[in-house]
Design an enzyme around this catalytic site. Structure first.
Site, PDB file in Angstrom:
ATOM      1  N   HIS A  72       7.110  10.882  -4.183  1.00  0.00           N
ATOM      2  CA  HIS A  72       7.421  11.486  -2.879  1.00  0.00           C
ATOM      3  C   HIS A  72       8.502  10.700  -2.145  1.00  0.00           C
ATOM      4  O   HIS A  72       8.558   9.467  -2.204  1.00  0.00           O
ATOM      5  CB  HIS A  72       6.164  11.657  -2.015  1.00  0.00           C
ATOM      6  CG  HIS A  72       5.485  10.401  -1.580  1.00  0.00           C
ATOM      7  ND1 HIS A  72       5.798   9.767  -0.395  1.00  0.00           N
ATOM      8  CD2 HIS A  72       4.485   9.674  -2.138  1.00  0.00           C
ATOM      9  CE1 HIS A  72       5.010   8.700  -0.253  1.00  0.00           C
ATOM     10  NE2 HIS A  72       4.214   8.621  -1.288  1.00  0.00           N
ATOM     11  N   ASP A 189       6.225   2.351  -0.624  1.00  0.00           N
ATOM     12  CA  ASP A 189       5.460   3.582  -0.833  1.00  0.00           C
ATOM     13  C   ASP A 189       6.253   4.712  -0.185  1.00  0.00           C
ATOM     14  O   ASP A 189       6.279   4.830   1.038  1.00  0.00           O
ATOM     15  CB  ASP A 189       4.083   3.427  -0.195  1.00  0.00           C
ATOM     16  CG  ASP A 189       3.283   4.708  -0.122  1.00  0.00           C
ATOM     17  OD1 ASP A 189       3.648   5.672  -0.811  1.00  0.00           O
ATOM     18  OD2 ASP A 189       2.298   4.744   0.647  1.00  0.00           O
ATOM     19  N   GLU A 223       4.117  14.008   1.405  1.00  0.00           N
ATOM     20  CA  GLU A 223       2.891  13.429   0.849  1.00  0.00           C
ATOM     21  C   GLU A 223       2.121  12.630   1.889  1.00  0.00           C
ATOM     22  O   GLU A 223       0.889  12.638   1.900  1.00  0.00           O
ATOM     23  CB  GLU A 223       3.245  12.541  -0.357  1.00  0.00           C
ATOM     24  CG  GLU A 223       2.046  12.077  -1.167  1.00  0.00           C
ATOM     25  CD  GLU A 223       1.413  10.794  -0.645  1.00  0.00           C
ATOM     26  OE1 GLU A 223       0.301  10.462  -1.089  1.00  0.00           O
ATOM     27  OE2 GLU A 223       2.035  10.110   0.209  1.00  0.00           O
ATOM     28  N   GLU A 224       2.836  11.936   2.775  1.00  0.00           N
ATOM     29  CA  GLU A 224       2.173  11.055   3.737  1.00  0.00           C
ATOM     30  C   GLU A 224       1.314  11.812   4.744  1.00  0.00           C
ATOM     31  O   GLU A 224       0.467  11.217   5.408  1.00  0.00           O
ATOM     32  CB  GLU A 224       3.203  10.192   4.470  1.00  0.00           C
ATOM     33  CG  GLU A 224       3.923   9.171   3.597  1.00  0.00           C
ATOM     34  CD  GLU A 224       3.019   8.078   3.048  1.00  0.00           C
ATOM     35  OE1 GLU A 224       1.807   8.077   3.379  1.00  0.00           O
ATOM     36  OE2 GLU A 224       3.508   7.226   2.293  1.00  0.00           O
ATOM     37  N   ASP A 244       2.831   6.213  -7.634  1.00  0.00           N
ATOM     38  CA  ASP A 244       2.679   5.828  -6.231  1.00  0.00           C
ATOM     39  C   ASP A 244       2.217   4.384  -6.181  1.00  0.00           C
ATOM     40  O   ASP A 244       2.163   3.699  -7.204  1.00  0.00           O
ATOM     41  CB  ASP A 244       1.694   6.771  -5.528  1.00  0.00           C
ATOM     42  CG  ASP A 244       2.057   7.029  -4.072  1.00  0.00           C
ATOM     43  OD1 ASP A 244       2.527   6.079  -3.407  1.00  0.00           O
ATOM     44  OD2 ASP A 244       1.874   8.161  -3.599  1.00  0.00           O
ATOM     45  N   HIS A 324       1.020   0.222   3.290  1.00  0.00           N
ATOM     46  CA  HIS A 324       1.229   0.870   4.585  1.00  0.00           C
ATOM     47  C   HIS A 324       1.472  -0.151   5.689  1.00  0.00           C
ATOM     48  O   HIS A 324       1.324   0.162   6.876  1.00  0.00           O
ATOM     49  CB  HIS A 324       0.070   1.795   4.943  1.00  0.00           C
ATOM     50  CG  HIS A 324       0.162   3.127   4.278  1.00  0.00           C
ATOM     51  ND1 HIS A 324      -0.460   4.257   4.765  1.00  0.00           N
ATOM     52  CD2 HIS A 324       0.820   3.530   3.161  1.00  0.00           C
ATOM     53  CE1 HIS A 324      -0.198   5.285   3.970  1.00  0.00           C
ATOM     54  NE2 HIS A 324       0.579   4.860   2.986  1.00  0.00           N
TER      55      HIS A 324
END
Length: 390
Positions: A72, A189, A223-224, A244, A324
Protein backbone atom coordinates in the site's frame (compact mmCIF):
# COMPACT_ATOMS: atom_id res chain seq x y z
CA UNK A 1 17.09 -22.38 -5.98
CA UNK A 2 14.57 -20.07 -7.67
CA UNK A 3 15.29 -16.73 -6.00
CA UNK A 4 16.72 -14.02 -8.26
CA UNK A 5 19.56 -11.52 -7.74
CA UNK A 6 18.35 -8.34 -6.04
CA UNK A 7 19.50 -4.81 -6.90
CA UNK A 8 19.87 -3.44 -3.38
CA UNK A 9 21.06 -0.05 -4.65
CA UNK A 10 17.77 0.34 -6.54
CA UNK A 11 15.84 -0.79 -3.46
CA UNK A 12 17.44 1.85 -1.23
CA UNK A 13 17.19 4.60 -3.83
CA UNK A 14 13.53 3.83 -4.49
CA UNK A 15 12.71 3.75 -0.79
CA UNK A 16 14.33 7.15 -0.35
CA UNK A 17 12.28 8.61 -3.20
CA UNK A 18 9.06 7.10 -1.86
CA UNK A 19 9.66 8.51 1.62
CA UNK A 20 10.18 11.98 0.13
CA UNK A 21 6.64 11.98 -1.32
CA UNK A 22 3.90 12.84 1.20
CA UNK A 23 1.08 10.32 0.84
CA UNK A 24 -1.26 10.15 3.84
CA UNK A 25 -4.49 8.31 3.08
CA UNK A 26 -6.63 10.59 0.95
CA UNK A 27 -3.65 12.44 -0.56
CA UNK A 28 -1.94 9.83 -2.72
CA UNK A 29 -2.06 11.20 -6.30
CA UNK A 30 1.64 12.15 -6.39
CA UNK A 31 2.94 8.82 -5.15
CA UNK A 32 0.60 7.02 -7.58
CA UNK A 33 2.17 8.97 -10.42
CA UNK A 34 5.68 8.12 -9.21
CA UNK A 35 5.04 4.38 -8.95
CA UNK A 36 3.27 4.32 -12.31
CA UNK A 37 6.32 5.92 -13.93
CA UNK A 38 8.62 3.36 -12.29
CA UNK A 39 6.50 0.55 -13.72
CA UNK A 40 6.58 2.12 -17.15
CA UNK A 41 10.39 2.33 -16.98
CA UNK A 42 10.37 -1.45 -16.56
CA UNK A 43 8.35 -1.83 -19.74
CA UNK A 44 5.09 -2.59 -17.93
CA UNK A 45 1.67 -1.05 -18.43
CA UNK A 46 -0.18 -0.02 -15.28
CA UNK A 47 -3.95 0.10 -14.84
CA UNK A 48 -5.38 2.62 -12.39
CA UNK A 49 -8.72 2.52 -10.63
CA UNK A 50 -10.79 5.70 -10.45
CA UNK A 51 -9.19 6.73 -7.16
CA UNK A 52 -5.68 5.61 -8.08
CA UNK A 53 -5.01 2.08 -6.87
CA UNK A 54 -2.53 0.49 -9.29
CA UNK A 55 -2.62 -2.92 -10.95
CA UNK A 56 0.15 -4.16 -13.22
CA UNK A 57 -0.11 -7.66 -14.67
CA UNK A 58 3.10 -9.44 -15.61
CA UNK A 59 2.02 -12.23 -17.90
CA UNK A 60 2.83 -15.84 -17.09
CA UNK A 61 2.14 -19.13 -18.81
CA UNK A 62 -1.59 -18.95 -18.10
CA UNK A 63 -4.20 -16.44 -16.99
CA UNK A 64 -6.24 -18.62 -14.61
CA UNK A 65 -5.10 -19.09 -11.04
CA UNK A 66 -3.12 -15.83 -11.07
CA UNK A 67 -1.02 -14.77 -8.10
CA UNK A 68 -1.04 -11.28 -6.59
CA UNK A 69 1.54 -9.33 -4.59
CA UNK A 70 0.01 -6.36 -2.76
CA UNK A 71 1.48 -3.36 -0.93
CA UNK A 72 0.00 0.00 0.00
CA UNK A 73 1.08 3.51 -0.94
CA UNK A 74 -0.79 5.42 1.75
CA UNK A 75 0.65 6.33 5.13
CA UNK A 76 -0.53 7.68 8.45
CA UNK A 77 -1.28 11.38 8.70
CA UNK A 78 -3.81 13.83 10.10
CA UNK A 79 -6.59 16.23 9.16
CA UNK A 80 -7.55 19.65 10.45
CA UNK A 81 -10.41 19.24 12.93
CA UNK A 82 -10.88 22.89 13.91
CA UNK A 83 -9.39 26.38 13.58
CA UNK A 84 -8.58 27.43 17.12
CA UNK A 85 -8.91 30.90 18.62
CA UNK A 86 -5.17 30.95 19.36
CA UNK A 87 -4.34 30.58 15.65
CA UNK A 88 -3.43 26.93 15.89
CA UNK A 89 -5.07 23.82 14.46
CA UNK A 90 -6.84 20.99 16.22
CA UNK A 91 -6.17 17.65 14.54
CA UNK A 92 -7.65 14.19 14.12
CA UNK A 93 -5.47 11.28 13.03
CA UNK A 94 -5.67 9.61 9.63
CA UNK A 95 -5.11 5.96 10.38
CA UNK A 96 -4.51 4.57 13.84
CA UNK A 97 -1.49 6.09 15.56
CA UNK A 98 -0.76 7.61 18.90
CA UNK A 99 -0.52 11.33 19.54
CA UNK A 100 2.52 10.41 21.62
CA UNK A 101 4.41 10.07 18.32
CA UNK A 102 2.86 13.25 16.91
CA UNK A 103 4.30 15.52 19.56
CA UNK A 104 7.24 17.43 18.12
CA UNK A 105 6.67 16.24 14.54
CA UNK A 106 7.23 18.62 11.67
CA UNK A 107 4.37 18.60 9.20
CA UNK A 108 2.91 20.08 6.01
CA UNK A 109 -0.66 21.37 5.79
CA UNK A 110 -2.11 21.09 2.29
CA UNK A 111 -4.49 24.05 2.10
CA UNK A 112 -6.63 25.07 -0.88
CA UNK A 113 -4.19 27.65 -2.27
CA UNK A 114 -0.89 26.08 -1.25
CA UNK A 115 1.07 24.30 1.47
CA UNK A 116 2.17 25.54 4.87
CA UNK A 117 4.74 24.12 7.26
CA UNK A 118 4.19 23.63 10.96
CA UNK A 119 4.93 21.68 14.13
CA UNK A 120 2.64 19.48 16.22
CA UNK A 121 3.01 20.51 19.85
CA UNK A 122 1.41 19.59 23.17
CA UNK A 123 -1.04 22.20 24.45
CA UNK A 124 1.44 23.03 27.19
CA UNK A 125 4.71 23.11 25.29
CA UNK A 126 6.77 25.76 27.07
CA UNK A 127 8.68 24.57 30.12
CA UNK A 128 9.42 28.17 31.03
CA UNK A 129 5.70 28.83 31.28
CA UNK A 130 4.15 25.59 32.50
CA UNK A 131 7.06 24.02 34.41
CA UNK A 132 6.12 20.47 35.56
CA UNK A 133 2.72 20.68 33.85
CA UNK A 134 4.52 19.94 30.58
CA UNK A 135 5.25 16.43 31.90
CA UNK A 136 1.83 15.77 33.41
CA UNK A 137 -0.30 16.66 30.39
CA UNK A 138 -2.23 13.56 29.20
CA UNK A 139 -1.40 11.87 25.90
CA UNK A 140 -4.06 12.12 23.20
CA UNK A 141 -5.14 14.01 20.12
CA UNK A 142 -7.19 16.38 22.27
CA UNK A 143 -3.94 17.49 23.92
CA UNK A 144 -1.93 18.47 20.84
CA UNK A 145 -2.24 21.26 18.30
CA UNK A 146 -0.51 22.25 15.08
CA UNK A 147 1.44 25.53 15.13
CA UNK A 148 1.49 26.98 11.60
CA UNK A 149 4.67 28.70 10.41
CA UNK A 150 2.82 31.73 9.11
CA UNK A 151 1.15 34.81 10.56
CA UNK A 152 -1.64 33.02 12.40
CA UNK A 153 -2.61 34.74 15.66
CA UNK A 154 -6.25 33.67 15.66
CA UNK A 155 -8.88 31.78 13.68
CA UNK A 156 -9.44 34.77 11.38
CA UNK A 157 -5.78 34.71 10.36
CA UNK A 158 -6.07 31.01 9.56
CA UNK A 159 -9.08 31.74 7.37
CA UNK A 160 -7.11 34.43 5.54
CA UNK A 161 -4.43 31.81 4.88
CA UNK A 162 -7.29 29.70 3.46
CA UNK A 163 -6.58 26.86 5.85
CA UNK A 164 -9.81 25.01 6.46
CA UNK A 165 -11.35 22.10 8.33
CA UNK A 166 -10.57 18.82 6.61
CA UNK A 167 -7.24 19.91 5.13
CA UNK A 168 -4.76 17.03 4.97
CA UNK A 169 -1.67 17.13 7.15
CA UNK A 170 1.39 15.10 6.13
CA UNK A 171 3.95 14.17 8.77
CA UNK A 172 7.63 14.50 7.88
CA UNK A 173 9.27 11.05 7.63
CA UNK A 174 12.73 12.25 8.80
CA UNK A 175 14.52 9.28 7.20
CA UNK A 176 18.04 8.22 8.10
CA UNK A 177 19.92 5.53 6.18
CA UNK A 178 22.74 4.21 8.36
CA UNK A 179 25.89 2.55 7.01
CA UNK A 180 25.28 -0.63 9.05
CA UNK A 181 22.05 -1.35 7.18
CA UNK A 182 19.53 0.10 9.61
CA UNK A 183 16.92 2.49 8.24
CA UNK A 184 15.06 4.80 10.62
CA UNK A 185 12.05 6.79 9.46
CA UNK A 186 8.35 7.35 9.78
CA UNK A 187 6.16 5.73 7.12
CA UNK A 188 8.34 2.69 6.47
CA UNK A 189 4.89 1.10 6.73
CA UNK A 190 4.46 0.57 3.86
CA UNK A 191 6.89 2.56 1.72
CA UNK A 192 9.46 -0.17 2.41
CA UNK A 193 6.99 -2.80 1.18
CA UNK A 194 6.40 -0.83 -2.01
CA UNK A 195 10.17 -0.60 -2.58
CA UNK A 196 10.44 -4.38 -2.07
CA UNK A 197 7.68 -5.07 -4.61
CA UNK A 198 9.20 -2.75 -7.21
CA UNK A 199 12.67 -4.26 -6.68
CA UNK A 200 11.35 -7.82 -7.05
CA UNK A 201 9.51 -6.81 -10.20
CA UNK A 202 12.68 -5.22 -11.58
CA UNK A 203 14.55 -8.49 -10.95
CA UNK A 204 11.87 -10.48 -12.78
CA UNK A 205 12.07 -8.15 -15.76
CA UNK A 206 15.85 -8.10 -15.94
CA UNK A 207 16.14 -11.88 -15.69
CA UNK A 208 13.26 -12.42 -18.15
CA UNK A 209 11.79 -14.79 -15.58
CA UNK A 210 8.98 -17.07 -16.73
CA UNK A 211 6.19 -17.60 -14.20
CA UNK A 212 3.60 -20.40 -14.31
CA UNK A 213 0.69 -17.96 -14.00
CA UNK A 214 0.10 -14.24 -14.37
CA UNK A 215 1.43 -12.13 -11.52
CA UNK A 216 -0.65 -9.12 -10.45
CA UNK A 217 1.39 -6.49 -8.62
CA UNK A 218 -1.10 -4.33 -6.71
CA UNK A 219 -0.53 -0.99 -4.98
CA UNK A 220 -3.46 0.16 -2.86
CA UNK A 221 -4.14 3.67 -1.52
CA UNK A 222 -6.29 3.34 1.62
CA UNK A 223 -4.94 0.44 3.69
CA UNK A 224 -4.34 2.58 6.78
CA UNK A 225 -8.08 3.24 7.08
CA UNK A 226 -9.12 -0.36 6.42
CA UNK A 227 -10.11 -0.21 2.74
CA UNK A 228 -6.95 -1.61 1.17
CA UNK A 229 -7.44 -4.28 -1.49
CA UNK A 230 -11.23 -4.28 -1.24
CA UNK A 231 -11.82 -3.43 -4.90
CA UNK A 232 -8.68 -4.11 -6.92
CA UNK A 233 -8.63 -7.91 -7.27
CA UNK A 234 -9.86 -9.51 -10.49
CA UNK A 235 -11.72 -12.86 -10.42
CA UNK A 236 -8.84 -14.86 -11.89
CA UNK A 237 -6.56 -14.16 -8.90
CA UNK A 238 -6.39 -17.29 -6.75
CA UNK A 239 -3.83 -16.23 -4.12
CA UNK A 240 -2.58 -12.94 -2.75
CA UNK A 241 0.54 -12.25 -0.67
CA UNK A 242 0.65 -8.93 1.18
CA UNK A 243 3.96 -7.24 2.02
CA UNK A 244 3.76 -5.06 5.10
CA UNK A 245 5.45 -4.38 8.43
CA UNK A 246 5.94 -6.93 11.18
CA UNK A 247 5.88 -5.92 14.83
CA UNK A 248 9.28 -6.35 16.47
CA UNK A 249 8.42 -5.81 20.11
CA UNK A 250 8.39 -7.67 23.45
CA UNK A 251 6.12 -10.68 23.22
CA UNK A 252 6.48 -10.93 19.43
CA UNK A 253 8.68 -13.22 17.33
CA UNK A 254 9.25 -10.74 14.49
CA UNK A 255 12.78 -9.66 13.64
CA UNK A 256 14.40 -6.80 11.79
CA UNK A 257 16.39 -9.45 9.93
CA UNK A 258 15.10 -11.97 7.41
CA UNK A 259 11.45 -12.51 6.52
CA UNK A 260 8.77 -12.60 9.20
CA UNK A 261 5.86 -14.75 8.02
CA UNK A 262 2.58 -13.92 9.74
CA UNK A 263 0.56 -16.98 10.72
CA UNK A 264 -2.43 -14.91 11.89
CA UNK A 265 -3.55 -11.41 12.71
CA UNK A 266 -6.60 -9.99 14.49
CA UNK A 267 -8.84 -11.20 11.65
CA UNK A 268 -7.75 -14.83 12.08
CA UNK A 269 -5.30 -17.34 10.56
CA UNK A 270 -3.85 -16.80 7.11
CA UNK A 271 -4.30 -19.49 4.48
CA UNK A 272 -2.73 -22.71 5.73
CA UNK A 273 -1.47 -23.95 2.38
CA UNK A 274 -0.15 -20.65 1.02
CA UNK A 275 1.66 -19.84 4.26
CA UNK A 276 3.15 -23.33 4.38
CA UNK A 277 4.38 -22.89 0.80
CA UNK A 278 6.11 -19.61 1.65
CA UNK A 279 7.89 -21.26 4.58
CA UNK A 280 9.06 -24.07 2.29
CA UNK A 281 10.39 -21.56 -0.22
CA UNK A 282 12.39 -19.80 2.50
CA UNK A 283 13.93 -23.13 3.51
CA UNK A 284 14.64 -24.23 -0.06
CA UNK A 285 16.21 -20.89 -0.99
CA UNK A 286 18.23 -20.38 2.19
CA UNK A 287 16.23 -17.27 3.15
CA UNK A 288 16.22 -16.53 6.86
CA UNK A 289 12.71 -16.47 8.28
CA UNK A 290 10.66 -16.58 11.46
CA UNK A 291 6.95 -16.87 12.15
CA UNK A 292 4.75 -14.59 14.23
CA UNK A 293 1.14 -13.93 15.23
CA UNK A 294 -0.07 -10.33 15.32
CA UNK A 295 -2.74 -9.34 17.84
CA UNK A 296 -3.62 -5.74 16.93
CA UNK A 297 -3.02 -5.79 13.20
CA UNK A 298 -4.75 -6.13 9.85
CA UNK A 299 -3.52 -5.67 6.27
CA UNK A 300 -4.68 -5.51 2.65
CA UNK A 301 -5.60 -9.19 2.83
CA UNK A 302 -8.33 -8.59 5.42
CA UNK A 303 -10.05 -5.95 3.32
CA UNK A 304 -10.01 -8.24 0.26
CA UNK A 305 -11.62 -11.12 2.14
CA UNK A 306 -14.19 -8.88 3.79
CA UNK A 307 -15.13 -7.52 0.36
CA UNK A 308 -15.94 -11.07 -0.74
CA UNK A 309 -12.81 -12.11 -2.64
CA UNK A 310 -12.37 -15.91 -2.59
CA UNK A 311 -8.58 -15.92 -2.54
CA UNK A 312 -5.90 -17.56 -0.45
CA UNK A 313 -4.06 -14.88 1.51
CA UNK A 314 -0.73 -14.65 3.28
CA UNK A 315 1.34 -11.89 4.85
CA UNK A 316 5.12 -11.56 4.67
CA UNK A 317 6.73 -8.75 6.60
CA UNK A 318 9.86 -6.79 7.40
CA UNK A 319 10.25 -6.50 11.15
CA UNK A 320 9.66 -2.92 12.35
CA UNK A 321 10.65 -1.60 15.73
CA UNK A 322 8.17 1.03 17.03
CA UNK A 323 5.57 0.42 14.32
CA UNK A 324 3.31 3.41 13.57
CA UNK A 325 5.82 5.57 15.40
CA UNK A 326 9.38 6.50 14.51
CA UNK A 327 10.12 3.17 12.88
CA UNK A 328 13.33 1.19 12.36
CA UNK A 329 14.03 -1.66 9.93
CA UNK A 330 17.11 -3.32 8.45
CA UNK A 331 18.17 -3.74 4.86
CA UNK A 332 18.62 -7.48 5.43
CA UNK A 333 14.86 -7.92 5.77
CA UNK A 334 14.09 -5.92 2.65
CA UNK A 335 16.53 -7.93 0.54
CA UNK A 336 15.20 -11.20 1.98
CA UNK A 337 11.62 -10.23 1.18
CA UNK A 338 12.54 -9.31 -2.38
CA UNK A 339 14.22 -12.69 -2.81
CA UNK A 340 11.20 -14.52 -1.43
CA UNK A 341 8.83 -12.69 -3.79
CA UNK A 342 10.91 -13.71 -6.82
CA UNK A 343 11.07 -17.29 -5.59
CA UNK A 344 7.33 -17.45 -4.92
CA UNK A 345 6.09 -16.04 -8.21
CA UNK A 346 8.49 -18.30 -10.17
CA UNK A 347 7.61 -21.47 -8.27
CA UNK A 348 5.26 -24.14 -9.67
CA UNK A 349 1.57 -24.03 -8.80
CA UNK A 350 0.93 -26.90 -6.40
CA UNK A 351 -2.85 -26.57 -6.06
CA UNK A 352 -4.08 -27.07 -9.63
CA UNK A 353 -7.71 -26.95 -8.46
CA UNK A 354 -7.23 -23.22 -7.87
CA UNK A 355 -7.14 -22.61 -11.62
CA UNK A 356 -10.94 -22.54 -11.43
CA UNK A 357 -13.02 -20.47 -9.03
CA UNK A 358 -15.18 -23.49 -8.20
CA UNK A 359 -15.00 -27.18 -9.03
CA UNK A 360 -17.36 -30.10 -8.61
CA UNK A 361 -16.69 -32.65 -5.89
CA UNK A 362 -13.68 -33.28 -3.68
CA UNK A 363 -11.23 -34.41 -6.33
CA UNK A 364 -8.07 -32.34 -6.18
CA UNK A 365 -9.14 -30.52 -3.02
CA UNK A 366 -6.44 -29.74 -0.47
CA UNK A 367 -5.84 -31.82 2.64
CA UNK A 368 -4.72 -31.00 6.17
CA UNK A 369 -3.55 -34.13 7.94
CA UNK A 370 -4.80 -35.14 11.36
CA UNK A 371 -4.43 -38.42 13.20
CA UNK A 372 -8.18 -38.81 13.45
CA UNK A 373 -8.71 -38.17 9.75
CA UNK A 374 -6.04 -40.67 8.72
CA UNK A 375 -7.49 -43.37 10.97
CA UNK A 376 -10.98 -42.75 9.63
CA UNK A 377 -10.02 -43.18 5.97
CA UNK A 378 -11.61 -46.18 4.29
CA UNK A 379 -9.69 -48.08 1.58
CA UNK A 380 -11.87 -46.45 -1.09
CA UNK A 381 -11.06 -42.95 0.15
CA UNK A 382 -7.38 -43.79 0.46
CA UNK A 383 -7.27 -44.56 -3.25
CA UNK A 384 -8.99 -41.28 -4.16
CA UNK A 385 -6.94 -38.32 -5.37
CA UNK A 386 -7.15 -36.03 -2.35
CA UNK A 387 -5.05 -33.24 -3.76
CA UNK A 388 -1.94 -31.48 -2.51
CA UNK A 389 -1.26 -30.41 1.01
CA UNK A 390 0.30 -27.13 -0.05
Amino acid sequence: MTRLPIDTDYLLETLGKLLSIPSPTGYTDTVVRFVTRELEKMGLEAELTRRGAIRVVRQGSRREGARAIVTHLDTLGAQVKALKDNGRLALVPVGHWSARFAEGARATIFAEKGAYRGTILPLKASGHTFNDEVDTLPVGWDYVELRVDAMARDAADLERLQIDIGDIVAIDPQPEFIDNGFIVSRHLDDKAGVAVALTALKALQQEHAVTPVDIHFLFTIAEEVGVGAASILTPNVASMVAIDNGTSAPGQNSSEFGVTIAMADQTGPFDYHLTKRLVELCRDNDIRYQKDVFRYYRSDSASALEAGADVRTALITFGVDASHGYERIHMHALRSLSELVTAYVSSPVTIKRDFEATAEGIKGFTRQKTVEAEQALTPDIENEELGPQS
